[in-house]
Scaffold this motif. Structure first.
Motif, short mmCIF file in Angstrom:
data_model
loop_
_atom_site.label_atom_id
_atom_site.label_comp_id
_atom_site.label_asym_id
_atom_site.label_seq_id
_atom_site.Cartn_x
_atom_site.Cartn_y
_atom_site.Cartn_z
N LEU A 191 0.80 -1.17 0.11
CA LEU A 191 0.12 0.13 0.05
C LEU A 191 1.05 1.30 -0.06
CD1 LEU A 191 -2.81 -1.04 2.59
CD2 LEU A 191 -2.87 -1.11 0.19
N ALA A 192 1.86 1.26 0.90
CA ALA A 192 2.79 2.26 0.92
C ALA A 192 3.52 2.83 -0.36
CB ALA A 192 3.76 2.21 2.00
N ALA A 193 3.72 1.63 -1.12
CA ALA A 193 4.40 1.89 -2.68
C ALA A 193 3.35 2.97 -3.60
CB ALA A 193 4.60 0.63 -3.19
N GLN A 194 2.03 2.87 -3.25
CA GLN A 194 1.08 3.44 -3.96
C GLN A 194 1.11 4.94 -3.81
OE1 GLN A 194 -2.67 1.29 -4.13
NE2 GLN A 194 -1.39 -0.69 -3.88
N ASN A 195 1.58 5.41 -2.78
CA ASN A 195 1.44 6.74 -2.04
C ASN A 195 2.68 7.51 -2.18
OD1 ASN A 195 -1.14 6.38 -1.07
ND2 ASN A 195 -0.56 5.62 0.79
N GLU A 196 2.69 8.78 -2.26
CA GLU A 196 4.04 9.77 -2.21
C GLU A 196 4.57 9.45 -0.69
OE1 GLU A 196 5.23 11.21 -4.55
OE2 GLU A 196 3.39 10.68 -5.99
#
Length: 321
Positions: free
Chosen positions: A204-209
């Motif tokens: 999930l973190a990889a999808q965010n800035e």
């Protein structure tokens, strides 16, 4: 026309009749049931489940449950079987035939063909004196006292009994195989259940800035960074070392306390003990941390290394909640 109270009473009576039908099944279990479980466990082939009419619909559900819990299974409609689909059955496949009466024309044509191929036949049947029962290798007795239909005609209790017996088989098989939650996730990667068992925080973190500022950043720069990335927070990082976090709540509280923000820096308003979670943790565990601490976002990384953010909305989007 029935009034509301009468409708509720009919519903209650229907559920009670069907519940009694399921309870009756536990008294009808015998050595055949355990032998069928063993036969399937050590089967170097597939389980074919067949039926006609409402029983065919139940057969499809049982097949779906088998496949999702580690037992390879295929549905074959009994009517289609005698018109070409019989070719899907291989030599060592075990066939479960579902029928309330056990005497339908399709079953009477199908059974001799199966016996010619030496396939093991399991009869899930409501009449143990029927043609199907007498010609099967094993019997699952799903006989009932009465259908829930007031005319004792529409398949209701009988199909519920068939469904419950299929579930009993599936659960016994998965427990005998020591089928784990990880196995379940492997067969359900696209659903919310599967995601709860395999989706990790790092995914999930990889999808965010990765909003971040230095400790010396001005409050204006902090606000711009929070607003730009829409995660409601920014990490404070000093020479690649995580030193704190500033949330939009911290900014609001700072504005309430100070008439002027001139001269204030990130280090002056940051929280030095941020909540964080490792990227290899399951996303569902992050949800528990968010709930426990009544927060909407959390840092991803360690107490010194910043690797990103996840937000409550990320979990909502993935159907974790």
């Amino acid at each position: 026309m029935k009034n509301r109270l009468e409708i509720i009473e009919i519903a209650k009576k229907t559920l009670q009749i069907e519940a009694d039908g399921i309870m009756r099944l536990s008294k009808q279990l015998n050595d055949d049931f355990s032998e069928i479980v063993h036969q399937i466990l050590y089967l170097n082939a597939r389980v074919i489940v067949t039926g006609i009419g409402k029983s065919a619909i139940i057969a499809q559900k049982i097949v779906a449950t088998f496949n999702s819990t580690g037992t390879p299974a295929i549905f074959m409609h009994a009517a289609d079987a005698i018109h070409g689909d019989l070719g899907m059955i291989q030599q060592h496949d075990l066939v479960i035939c579902i029928s309330k009466s056990g005497n339908t024309p399709e079953i009477k044509v199908l059974i001799p063909l199966l016996k010619q191929s030496d396939n093991k036949i399991v009869a899930m049947v409501g009449e143990i004196d029927s043609y199907l029962a007498k010609n099967a290798d094993f019997i699952l007795d799903t006989s009932i006292e009465i259908e829930a239909c007031p005319h004792n005609l529409a398949p209701t209790t009988s199909t519920t009994a068939q469904l419950a017996m299929g579930d009993a088989l599936a659960v016994c098989l998965l427990e005998c195989r020591e089928f784990t939650s990880s196995d379940f996730a492997k067969y359900h990667p696209g659903g919310s259940l599967g995601k709860r068992l395999y989706l990790k925080v790092g995914d999930l973190a990889a999808q965010n800035e990765k909003p971040q500022v230095s400790p010396e950043a001005s409050v204006k720069d902090v606000i711009i960074e929070i607003t730009k990335n829409r995660l409601g927070a920014v990490a404070v990082v000093d020479h690649e070392i995580l030193t704190g976090i500033i949330t939009d709540g911290d900014v609001r509280r700072m504005l309430e306390k100070n008439s002027s923000i001139e001269g204030l820096r990130a280090i002056d308003i940051m929280s030095t003990s941020p909540k964080y979670i490792d990227k290899d943790e399951l996303a569902v565990n992050a949800l528990e941390v968010l709930r426990t601490n009544n927060i909407t976002q959390i840092l991803v990384g360690t107490n010194t290394k910043f690797e990103g953010f996840i937000h409550l909305h990320d979990l909502l989007k993935e159907g974790i909640i």
